[in-house]
Design a protein around this motif. Sequence first.
Motif, mmCIF file in Angstrom:
data_model
loop_
_atom_site.group_PDB
_atom_site.id
_atom_site.type_symbol
_atom_site.label_atom_id
_atom_site.label_comp_id
_atom_site.label_asym_id
_atom_site.label_seq_id
_atom_site.Cartn_x
_atom_site.Cartn_y
_atom_site.Cartn_z
ATOM 1 N N LYS A 13 0.835 -1.215 0.000
ATOM 2 C CA LYS A 13 0.000 0.000 0.000
ATOM 3 C C LYS A 13 0.869 1.266 0.000
ATOM 4 O O LYS A 13 1.727 1.426 -0.861
ATOM 5 N N GLY A 35 -5.580 9.588 6.676
ATOM 6 C CA GLY A 35 -5.051 9.166 5.374
ATOM 7 C C GLY A 35 -3.559 9.026 5.336
ATOM 8 O O GLY A 35 -2.969 8.863 4.262
ATOM 9 N N SER A 39 -4.063 2.820 9.262
ATOM 10 C CA SER A 39 -4.798 1.557 9.092
ATOM 11 C C SER A 39 -4.042 0.582 8.176
ATOM 12 O O SER A 39 -4.249 -0.642 8.225
ATOM 13 N N ARG A 58 -9.708 -3.678 1.913
ATOM 14 C CA ARG A 58 -10.145 -2.398 1.354
ATOM 15 C C ARG A 58 -9.647 -2.201 -0.095
ATOM 16 O O ARG A 58 -9.210 -1.137 -0.478
ATOM 17 N N MET A 968 3.050 11.526 6.065
ATOM 18 C CA MET A 968 3.243 11.448 4.609
ATOM 19 C C MET A 968 4.015 12.672 4.211
ATOM 20 O O MET A 968 3.472 13.574 3.587
HETATM 21 P P1 ATP Z 1 -7.663 7.955 9.010
HETATM 22 O O1 ATP Z 1 -7.031 8.586 10.248
HETATM 23 O O2 ATP Z 1 -8.460 8.913 8.243
HETATM 24 O O3 ATP Z 1 -8.346 6.653 9.174
HETATM 25 P P2 ATP Z 1 -5.274 6.603 8.163
HETATM 26 O O4 ATP Z 1 -4.073 7.231 8.656
HETATM 27 O O5 ATP Z 1 -5.730 5.330 8.829
HETATM 28 O O6 ATP Z 1 -6.464 7.604 7.965
HETATM 29 P P3 ATP Z 1 -4.949 4.860 5.943
HETATM 30 O O7 ATP Z 1 -6.348 4.465 5.632
HETATM 31 O O8 ATP Z 1 -4.098 3.903 6.680
HETATM 32 O O9 ATP Z 1 -4.962 6.255 6.621
HETATM 33 O O10 ATP Z 1 -4.203 5.208 4.606
HETATM 34 C C1 ATP Z 1 -4.836 5.620 3.490
HETATM 35 C C2 ATP Z 1 -3.742 6.110 2.590
HETATM 36 O O11 ATP Z 1 -3.052 5.028 2.030
HETATM 37 C C3 ATP Z 1 -4.346 6.871 1.482
HETATM 38 O O12 ATP Z 1 -3.639 8.117 1.343
HETATM 39 C C4 ATP Z 1 -4.163 6.044 0.276
HETATM 40 O O13 ATP Z 1 -3.889 6.801 -0.897
HETATM 41 C C5 ATP Z 1 -2.925 5.260 0.634
HETATM 42 N N1 ATP Z 1 -2.898 4.047 -0.114
HETATM 43 C C6 ATP Z 1 -3.772 3.020 0.056
HETATM 44 N N2 ATP Z 1 -3.437 2.045 -0.830
HETATM 45 C C7 ATP Z 1 -2.348 2.506 -1.523
HETATM 46 C C8 ATP Z 1 -1.561 1.954 -2.561
HETATM 47 N N3 ATP Z 1 -1.777 0.756 -3.102
HETATM 48 N N4 ATP Z 1 -0.528 2.696 -3.064
HETATM 49 C C9 ATP Z 1 -0.263 3.933 -2.567
HETATM 50 N N5 ATP Z 1 -0.973 4.439 -1.625
HETATM 51 C C10 ATP Z 1 -2.012 3.756 -1.082
#
Ligand code: ATP
Length: 992
Positions: A13, A35, A39, A58, A968
């Motif tokens: 990811k 984001g 997760s 997901r 990020m």
């Molecule tokens: P929140 O606090 O809102 O739940 P989070 O920190 O848990 O967010 P995640 O859901 O873990 O965030 O991460 C989502 C991010 O991971 C997004 O920015 C998405 O673009 C990125 N992402 C998911 N899959 C990929 C992938 N295959 N390649 C690059 N980026 C990815």
Amino acid sequence: MLFLKQIRATGFKSFADTTILNFTKEMIGVVGPNGSGKSNITDSIRWALGEQSNKSLRGSNMDDIVFSGSVGRPAAEYAEVTLVFDNQRDIFSTLSTDIVEITRKFSKKNRESEFYINGVKCKLRDIQDIALETGLTKSSIAIISQGTISRFAEAKPDVRREIFDEAAGVAKYKKRKLETQRKLEKASDNLLRIKDISDEIGRRLPTLKKKAEKAEKYKHLAEELQNIELAVLAKDALTYEVELEKLRTAKRSLEIKTEKLANEINLSQDELDVMLSKSSSTDIEINELNSSFQKIVERVASLKTQKQKVDSKESEKHSEANIDEIKAINLKKEYDEKTISLHSEKDLVASFEAQEKEAKREYDQISDSFERIHLKRQEIESEKNRLQFKLDDINQRARTSSISASSGAKNIIENKNRLSGVVGTVESLISVKEEYHVAFSLITGNHLQSVVFKTDEDAKKAIEFLKRNNFGRVNALPVSTLNPSSIAEAQKQVIKKAPGFIGFANELIEIKENCQVVLDYIYGTAIVTKTFDDAVRLGRSINYRYGIVSLDGQRVMPRGAMSGGSVSKATNIFAARRVDESINPETIAKNIQTLNNLYEDYQKEFNALRESREKSSVKIQEIMSNIKVSKFSITSLESNLEVLSENYKILTGKELYGDKNVSFSNESESIRISREIAKLESQRNEISVKLNILSNSRTQNSDRQHEINKDNKEKRNTLNEWKDTLASVKSDLNMMENTNIMILQKLSEKYNLNLDAVRQMSFDVIENVEQTRARILELSMELKEIGDVSIDSIEEYKGEQERFDYYDVQLKDIQEAIEKLESIIADIDIEMKTQFKKIVDDVNAALPEAFKKLFNGGTATLIYTDPDNILETGIDIDVQPPGKIIQNINLLSGGEKSLVALSVLFSILKVRPLPLVILDEVEAPLDVANVTRFAKYVREFVDVTQFIIVTHREGTMENCDILFGVTMQTKGITKIVNLDLKWDVIKKLLKN
Ligand code: ATP
């Protein structure tokens, strides 16, 4: 407890670079803006532990877990995550190492995941097995999100129980129960299906049984009948063969005898006729001779009187002569007279001798002819006997090779146009290849002369026609009604593979006019093999169900009998029939008749010659006896002459005629008369001889006639007796032949056997023929009474009974299986109830404390919505927050609901601890005071459980042992920062 020590992710990811998270403490906080990829950490753990569902990761496909690139950063080719676990407490019970490294790698190129345990490649299954032990994949409390909390708090009681089922490990029981129920369902379906079949068979069985029993009885009786009937038929056929031969021989010898005797009588009658005509001519001759004889006698008498007169006159001339002179004259006279007699007698002897010579020559001639005719007659007789023997032999052979049905067949064919539906004799319809001649000669029986008809009505009319005209019998085969026996198709397939198998008899030969059914009827159950060995082997393998014949004419009969041996030319009934006049019975009979006529002619001649010879012999005898008499007379006369001459000399002293012969030149009248008398007497003697011969012949003739008459009378009597005997023999023979035909026809039609085959076979010994015949009748009646049966029903019943038994066993097995499954389900239910009750009880025991700690007072209890049905009961929560009386959980605030859910979930965790729990913003709805209480409460679990807590709340962060910041910094690429609880940094991070 520290369990997960490290996460290493590359290309997973948003983890574009290799990202390493080292966990050194039990309560780990993960913080970062939305984001940023928090997760994704949880996803990486679950993905490495073998998660297959794209949805729960997901994504829409597995490619989605590979880093998809960002501005200035290309997408990754593969994703790889390694989890490093501390296994000192043997959480992974199957792995003995203290550290366990689990790796999953997915390459977009081959779209396959590779798994490794401690660097060793393994299967997904191996990973899934050990993942179960982390609880991360099986327990819904291993990863608790905000969604989990609200779902639990707001769920209906029966949905809510799922989490307890899961905690109680009931799921595996449920799965087992479901599987067992499915099996049970399947078994019940099977049971129904098989019961249907079994009932169906069961319904049919009694009728089928009855049918089979009837057929069995029929078969049994039919077999007994067949055995004894065949034995009796064979015995009868063989006895009749001998008896018929005896009668035929008797008839033949009687016919020959009577014919011969009748001929003899006829011939004697002819002879008699000839004799009668001859005796009348003899009588005439005798009469004529008698009259001549009489005339001569009369003439002699007259001459003698005349001579007396002449002599007296001459005596008067010598009246002056003295006595001596007179004596001398008389002596001289007597001498002259005797000399004349002597001469006459000598002439007679000469004549007789000439006659004797002629008679002997004639006798020799007759004898020669007689011998010649006698020989000729013998030759004819022996030739006649030879031909008669040959004719008898041909007729006998004709009788044995084909029963008299052929005469019926012949009459039907000759009257074909007057009758309807006559197709022809089997012989005229079939064509058999030369190589099969011998084999088919033996299995065709007497069917060659059977006549094929179109319909049974045609056959019936033809038989009535034969009966009406007394035209013999016929074996009729109506095409429309023939019901041939056949070999079952399945059996045929097996038989075809037998070594030396040539073919099924009905398929090996050809028949005209679409009459295959006739071949099926005659040969339907016969098999042809190459050799006798092949036949014996095949017979054994098919349990002697069908008849087998080898090309060289050896047979294995149905039910195991065998028939064989040498074969002669006569065996071949298909050999081309050559027209050979020398064996044509009609020609022979004609020749015999010619010979008979010839014989009769010769016999007549023979009789005539015999008679002539006898006559000639008598004639010779008669002549010879007369010669003898005459010669005696000559001797006597010569001696008289000598005496007379001597006396004359004594009386006169002179020689009577000196040296001179007697001369009658100047003979006296008396001498002349004497000479005539002597001549006549000589003639008379000759006639007398003839008369004697004729009279002897006549006597002989009449004796012979008498003898012939007497003989003929006797012969006629004998002939009549013989004719009577012959008539009775003929009638016996006729009756016996008719019976024999019936026996042979039965043997042929019912058992496909001819006399040749019967001779070569052995049958059951019949002790008491009469009793056996009575038994045959009894059996026939019983069979008739039984009526129509289907022999196949025996096998059908056996098969159906076997099927029924088979399904019965199946039913029992299935019933047993169902009972077992039901008991398993019952056990599962008990186990589920026990486990479920236990977890609810355990949680209820732990819940008040948890509730109290999280709510800072109050209490809660889990309640069964249907206590009587633990297996399906829902779970309600009776809550009493401090200072409140609450009827329904739904009446609580969002934060309160979260607290209730957390207190229950943590109570579960208390009684069923897990090594690793991930909490994803579960405390978000709580106020600051509750957050702190919650975070502190979590800490109470860290001895047995490691927590990874994704959070935005300070109260939580403060209580964590370590904090990882997720950022990020480069857009789209997650970076992890160890924050070491530096608040300024944290705040700065969170502000981002
Ligand atoms: P929140 O606090 O809102 O739940 P989070 O920190 O848990 O967010 P995640 O859901 O873990 O965030 O991460 C989502 C991010 O991971 C997004 O920015 C998405 O673009 C990125 N992402 C998911 N899959 C990929 C992938 N295959 N390649 C690059 N980026 C990815």
